[in-house]
Design a protein around this motif. Sequence first.
Motif, PDB file in Angstrom:
ATOM      1  N   SER A 246       0.835  -1.208   0.000  1.00 47.45           N
ATOM      2  CA  SER A 246       0.000   0.000   0.000  1.00 47.45           C
ATOM      3  C   SER A 246       0.868   1.255   0.000  1.00 47.45           C
ATOM      4  CB  SER A 246      -0.919   0.001   1.234  1.00 47.45           C
ATOM      5  OG  SER A 246      -1.815  -1.081   1.205  1.00 47.45           O
ATOM      6  N   SER A 382      -5.263   2.386   3.900  1.00 46.35           N
ATOM      7  CA  SER A 382      -4.940   0.998   4.240  1.00 46.35           C
ATOM      8  C   SER A 382      -3.745   0.899   5.174  1.00 46.35           C
ATOM      9  CB  SER A 382      -4.668   0.185   2.973  1.00 46.35           C
ATOM     10  OG  SER A 382      -5.828   0.087   2.172  1.00 46.35           O
ATOM     11  N   ALA A 445     -10.165   0.353   2.370  1.00 42.03           N
ATOM     12  CA  ALA A 445      -9.124   0.383   3.403  1.00 42.03           C
ATOM     13  C   ALA A 445      -9.347  -0.725   4.429  1.00 42.03           C
ATOM     14  CB  ALA A 445      -9.095   1.745   4.085  1.00 42.03           C
ATOM     15  N   SER A 448      -8.023  -4.321   4.259  1.00 40.06           N
ATOM     16  CA  SER A 448      -6.665  -4.659   4.687  1.00 40.06           C
ATOM     17  C   SER A 448      -6.654  -5.539   5.929  1.00 40.06           C
ATOM     18  CB  SER A 448      -5.865  -3.378   4.960  1.00 40.06           C
ATOM     19  OG  SER A 448      -5.698  -2.630   3.772  1.00 40.06           O
TER      20      SER A 448
END
Length: 532
Positions: A246, A382, A445, A448
Amino acid sequence: MAKLTVRADNNNLLHFSQYRNHNTSLRPQRLNLFLAQKHNLKFRVSCSITEREKKEAAKKQIILNGLKVNELGKEGLISTSDDELGGESEDNEVGFEWRWPPWNNLPQRYKLIGTTSLAFVICNMDKVNLSIAIIPMSHQFGWNSSTAGLVQSSFFWGYALSQLPGGWLSKIFGGSRVLEVGVLVWSLATMLVPYLAGFMPALIFSRILVGIGEGVSPSAATDLIARTIPLEERSRAVSFVFGGLSFGSVIGLLLAPPLIQNYGWESVFYLFGFLGIAWFSGFQLVKEDRPWSLPESMSWPPSFPRNKSLGSSLGELNTSLKDVPWKAFFRSKAVWAMIYAHFCGSWGHYTCLSWLPTYFSEELNLNLTEAAWVSVGPPLASILVTSIASQFADSLISKGVDTSLVRKICQTIAFLSPATCMILSSVDFGLPPWEVVTILTGGLALSSFALSGLYCTHQDISPEYASILLGITNTVGAVPGIVGVALTGYLLDSTHSWSISLFAPSIFFYLTGTIVWLAFASSKPQSFSEGD
């Protein structure tokens, strides 16, 4: 008579004894040298001075920057005695410590995890650079959209093909060796792009090499984590390493546009490729450090081999492939749960990674600059979610919560969060564009959480075969990069609906993946070699 002693932390590095002063020259009478292993040298100096010199020595201490003066008795690194002169003596110590490099005292497993995460940062920088450079490249070489799509998809060909070989080689040679070769391959292939861009077959081949190099990296990292990180630290280690992806996306998306604007599209390939080669050189220093070891209090599978020499690894190469318990893998419901969950998660990830900028531009009427900036939002968010998820998972496990339950909770969050946000974005509630962007960013996000769910399960159920298991699941997970991205474009041309083409398939896979994961996933250790 004077005595000179050089000591390390364990007092056995160097020892010089019986230096006698004759005509102001020192002549060694005996030298004992012991070098058992690497040490951090601590230099200590102690001097015995007469009473009449005490005031002068005190004044000199003021200019000894960074030097400690402590009472030592008769121990020291260098000591001289004026006993023969009949003067009254006092022993003092003047010492300093010099440690280099600064991270020298870190446990070896932390060094390996840090450098592996940095490799993943560079990995995604090299993955996203073409998605930005493809625009000026298409203008220069006259490529249409189909040609540009062919060039970009060629990465996934190599990525899919290298998953299983990467897992197998990581098990035989160790993840650190496979990782460094992978980084070197993809970095050299990246630097070749400007030279090969005018010849399409060579350009596609170079992108396949980039895919191969990056394709072996997840399995190599998984093997490295399984070998070096205990259960109590595993969620944080996986999140830290794979969280580098990320961070790399953010850095690549932000750094590539100004580089292209100021220095041409070739610059991103030269610079990003050079970073990988620099990483390869630095990794040689880290991996050659003292052998890593785990604290005795940490959980570790006792039957798992921690170290293998290169010779023994080569000896296993001819027989290792048939020794892999493939049948036992595919008899396990937990393995099938991982395979399907990886496919479902990758479908949502790859299709959104490829099409969200276009969605932001066409559906939400954002200009290209705005669309580029909001595309950074999901990977940037993330990074924060990853740190929270890893702490959450490791905290529950350390408190005695069943590991399988923790992995199921994390993966459920990773699936249901983006599914819910996509449903909200698909239904026309009359929300302004920036609210839709915020909803999608938050949902993606939260996906994750998979780094503390699915991506830890490979190591949980079998540290020995973790790299091969990830190779299996990641091979299937690479299919959406080839099929899903193209299918989304086809559905978009056919239906002209973003809800049907982009969101509906992802929602379907997120929901069904949740059901399969809750029903069949497990982190219970399995001895696949015994057919369990």
